[in-house]
Structure formats: C-alpha cells, structure tokens
Design an enzyme around this catalytic site. Sequence first.
Site, PDB file in Angstrom:
ATOM      1  N   HIS A 256       0.836  -1.206   0.000  1.00 28.31           N
ATOM      2  CA  HIS A 256       0.000   0.000   0.000  1.00 28.31           C
ATOM      3  C   HIS A 256       0.875   1.262   0.000  1.00 28.31           C
ATOM      4  O   HIS A 256       0.699   2.154  -0.836  1.00 28.31           O
ATOM      5  CB  HIS A 256      -0.908  -0.033   1.239  1.00 28.31           C
ATOM      6  CG  HIS A 256      -1.850   1.128   1.343  1.00 28.31           C
ATOM      7  ND1 HIS A 256      -3.156   1.055   0.935  1.00 28.31           N
ATOM      8  CD2 HIS A 256      -1.673   2.391   1.809  1.00 28.31           C
ATOM      9  CE1 HIS A 256      -3.745   2.222   1.138  1.00 28.31           C
ATOM     10  NE2 HIS A 256      -2.874   3.056   1.675  1.00 28.31           N
ATOM     11  N   GLU A 257       1.817   1.304   0.916  1.00 27.82           N
ATOM     12  CA  GLU A 257       2.671   2.504   1.015  1.00 27.82           C
ATOM     13  C   GLU A 257       3.597   2.626  -0.193  1.00 27.82           C
ATOM     14  O   GLU A 257       3.929   3.740  -0.614  1.00 27.82           O
ATOM     15  CB  GLU A 257       3.463   2.497   2.329  1.00 27.82           C
ATOM     16  CG  GLU A 257       2.613   2.436   3.599  1.00 27.82           C
ATOM     17  CD  GLU A 257       1.508   3.499   3.688  1.00 27.82           C
ATOM     18  OE1 GLU A 257       1.626   4.551   3.033  1.00 27.82           O
ATOM     19  OE2 GLU A 257       0.508   3.244   4.402  1.00 27.82           O
ATOM     20  N   HIS A 260       1.670   4.554  -2.726  1.00 29.22           N
ATOM     21  CA  HIS A 260       1.715   6.001  -2.475  1.00 29.22           C
ATOM     22  C   HIS A 260       3.069   6.576  -2.904  1.00 29.22           C
ATOM     23  O   HIS A 260       3.145   7.615  -3.568  1.00 29.22           O
ATOM     24  CB  HIS A 260       1.529   6.290  -0.982  1.00 29.22           C
ATOM     25  CG  HIS A 260       0.101   6.212  -0.509  1.00 29.22           C
ATOM     26  ND1 HIS A 260      -0.911   6.966  -1.060  1.00 29.22           N
ATOM     27  CD2 HIS A 260      -0.483   5.484   0.485  1.00 29.22           C
ATOM     28  CE1 HIS A 260      -2.060   6.707  -0.424  1.00 29.22           C
ATOM     29  NE2 HIS A 260      -1.829   5.800   0.513  1.00 29.22           N
ATOM     30  N   GLU A 286      -4.887   7.600  -3.014  1.00 26.27           N
ATOM     31  CA  GLU A 286      -5.377   6.328  -2.485  1.00 26.27           C
ATOM     32  C   GLU A 286      -5.673   5.345  -3.626  1.00 26.27           C
ATOM     33  O   GLU A 286      -5.574   4.132  -3.443  1.00 26.27           O
ATOM     34  CB  GLU A 286      -6.620   6.581  -1.625  1.00 26.27           C
ATOM     35  CG  GLU A 286      -6.992   5.454  -0.684  1.00 26.27           C
ATOM     36  CD  GLU A 286      -5.986   5.193   0.439  1.00 26.27           C
ATOM     37  OE1 GLU A 286      -5.022   5.965   0.606  1.00 26.27           O
ATOM     38  OE2 GLU A 286      -6.160   4.181   1.147  1.00 26.27           O
TER      39      GLU A 286
HETATM   40 ZN    ZN Z   1      -3.284   5.135   1.874  1.00 24.40          ZN
END
Ligand code: ZN
Length: 490
Positions: A256-257, A260, A286
């Site tokens: 997830h990171e 980003h 997101e």
């Molecule tokens: Zn996030």
Amino acid sequence: MTAAYLALMAFQRETEALAQIAGRLGWDQETVMPRGAAAQRSEEMAAIEGVLHARRTDGRVGDWLAAAEGRTEVEAAQLRLIRRSFDRATKVPAALAQELARVTSMAQGIWAEARAQDDVAAFLPTLAQVVTLRREEAACLAQGGDLYDALIDDYEPGESGASLAAMFDRMRPRLVALRAAVLGASHQPKALTGRFAEAGQLAVARELATAFGYDWTRGRLDLAVHPFSSGAGNDARITTRVSETDPFNCFYSTIHEVGHACYELGIDQAYLLTPLGNGVSMGVHESQSRIYENQLGRSAAFTGWLHGKMVAAFGDFGIAQDAFYGAVNRAQTGYIRTEADEVHYNLHVMLRFDLERALIRGDLAVGDLEAAWNDRFLADFGVAVDKPSNGMLQDVHWSVGLFGYFPTYTLGNVYAGCLHAALRAAVPDLDQQLAQGDTSAATGWLRNHLQTHGGLYAPREVVERACGFAPHEGPLLDYLEAKFRGIYRL
Ligand code: ZN
C-alpha cells in the site's frame, strides 16, 4: 514566461523545499527520533510551520499572481495551484488558524487517552470544540456555500458532499448484500495461523517493494507504529509494522505505502519542487496505493507468487498454494476500519462520511454521535459495537480536525476500480506476468498514464484521461462481486 511568473516560481520553489523539510521532521519523529526529543521537536515543527504559513500568505505572492501570466498548460496549472493555496490561506484569519492548530494538537492527546479508557464523555467537549472551530473555518472558506464541501475541497478539489453521497448511496446496498452473502457462505476459506519471525517478514516485505518497482535509491523502508509514506520528488519513504501472527498486515501495508510512494516518485522530474510535483489529491493518491495493494497484490496470480516467497522464508506454513488466495482475501466482520477487508472497508468509510457531514452541516449534535454511530454500525455490519474504542473513538481523524478526509478513501477505491478495468484492457496477459511476480507492465502503465502528471490535471480529469471513460463506481463493485463470489463459491 513573464518576469512575475519567474519571480513567483523562484519564491515558491523555496517554499516547496521548506515543506519537504517539515515533512521529513515528521518522518523522523515517527521512525528514529529519540523519545526525549519530543518537546523540542514540537517547537521545531511549530517554528517551520510558522515560516511556511508566512510564506504562503506573503503579500508578494498576491502581487505576483496578479501580474503573472501562464503561457503554457503547465504554467497555467502552476499558477492555478499557487492561487488556490494563497486564497485558502488568506481567507482564514490568522487567529482562527492558530486556535485550530492549538486545539487540535491538544485534542489528539485527549482522544488517545479517552480511547485507551473507552471513555466517550472525556472526549466529547474537546470534539465539540474542534467541530465548532472547523465549522468557523469552513464558513470563511465557503463564503455562503456548503460548509462540508468547503472542507472536502482541502483534500479532493472539485468533489462535493452531495455527489459523493449520491455515489455512496448507490454503492451501499450492493456492498451490504455482498457482505451478507460472503459471511453466510457454506464455503469459508482457511485462515492463516502460526508465528512468522520479524526478520523473515521484513525480508519478504522488501522483496514485495522491489517487485512493485520501488526505487531504493530514492526511498527507504523503516518501522513505525502506523504505516505511512512521506516525502515527494526524489525522496519518498515508506514505513511498515510487524505482527508475528499476522504477516499479511506487514506485507499489504508495505505494498500500500509503495503505491503512495511510487506515485510521488513517478511524477515528471520537470515538476520537482513545484506545486505540480505532488500527487494531485488524497483520492487519486489512495487509488494508487489501493490498486497496488488489492487489484494487483491480492490477485490470484500475484498471491501465487507470494506463496512461493513465504514458503522460501518460513518453510511449510500449513496453507497449500491453491488455498492461499482465499486465506489472503478472507472476509471477516470486524469493528476496525484499518483492519477491514475489501468487502467491508467502504462500509466503514460511508458510515463516517454520513456522520461527519451531518456534524459539520449542523444536522447532528456531538452528543448524539455515539448513538448514531452504533445504530448505523448495527444496520450495515449486523453486529453491535461492544466498546467505544471499537466504535467512534477508533480513528484519530476527527480529533485532529480532518473532516472531509474520510470519503477520499472510498473515492480512491472507486478510482482504483476504474483504473484496473482500463489496465486489464491495455495489458491482456497481466495475470501471466503477475504470476511471475512481475508488475512492471501494470506499474509502468499507471506511471505513464497517471502518476507522471502530478498536479497538472484536476483529480477526476486525470483518472478519466487514464481510463478513457468518466470514473464511476460500477467497475469497483463488479470487481468485488466477481472476486468474492469466486472465493466463496457463491
Ligand atoms: Zn493510503
């Protein structure tokens, strides 16, 4: 380029550099700062925030903006973003901005204590103060318009509470029905059990970050209590956490990171240290983290590859390759948003969106919030909240005044659903590649079609340009239903 444009951009570049420094102080605080430095750090951060605020409201910025002309698409976009930030910063009186900063920094501690004690009453007076101040701020920004819309605009320019509410209301019945079908299914995937040593988890997490194209020469991975990503340009760092009984938490937080961070690292280098050199909105941000994590990382093809990596790191852990996809995607009723699976996650967000919108518009009193939360949770999740730390006290957002932020999580999922549909059409053999742990075609497509643009286009526009159609909730819901009906044999 006009002289005023050049002068403004030179000034802005220094502001952007200082903002990166402020962000790095925050990264340091959450990762490696010695505990005894906390008081000094808050003074350091207040000092740099003061410098940034003064620069953002500097009268010369107004003069340059009045004189500057954007002669290309890029110049016009740079001016648009600087004007936006300048207007916002100058519309809110300095005394109100300072009071908000003071109250929210204090409120975070009061919220943390109230959550630890499961004591709603101890938090309500402070929450009421934060809501009042944010409503005052919103009134300065909205200038007669909707208060909640004015706050959303901070995180997701161009969106409104009414359009998001309409979309969420279309999504909610299908998600509630899918949730009930999945939990009632006679086939339930096997859960992962056992202990997984920290060193092994971190080694796999690094392999995952590499597999998703994370550039280790411009980033790093550290441990933090709550995973986050930080920084932009050529320094975008990520953090993760380790629970010995739940390696998926570490692995999927990391992916997830990475999503980003790759967004920031993927922006055109020509925009470095300019307003265009950042992700355009929270929702688009997101969308990148979620498509990396879910549509790619939790796919049947990619989890097949991950299974091999886990066996190599931990030996036989009791789940065969053909049952592993189910174990990764297992859906479970839970109280906590940040631990929710793909079926439940957006229901958590919609609950918060409706309640916070009512609070800011003055339709719900702070004193009635807990009852409203618990009623809605029971209706959508089918279980009663057992304690406030599993209910309205679970998230930090409201204590720090982040009203209008929650809907960007679900908007990001909706955008991820659209991008995934377009990506599948553009890369027909995607699954063969993911099964080899090769995400380069997928991440390259996202970089070239979306990430590279940074702040050049408005949020909805950049997604539409990448997808070739106007974004809507359909692709996400279709994807979720197909995926979970498959896993649960419905
Ligand atoms: Zn996030």
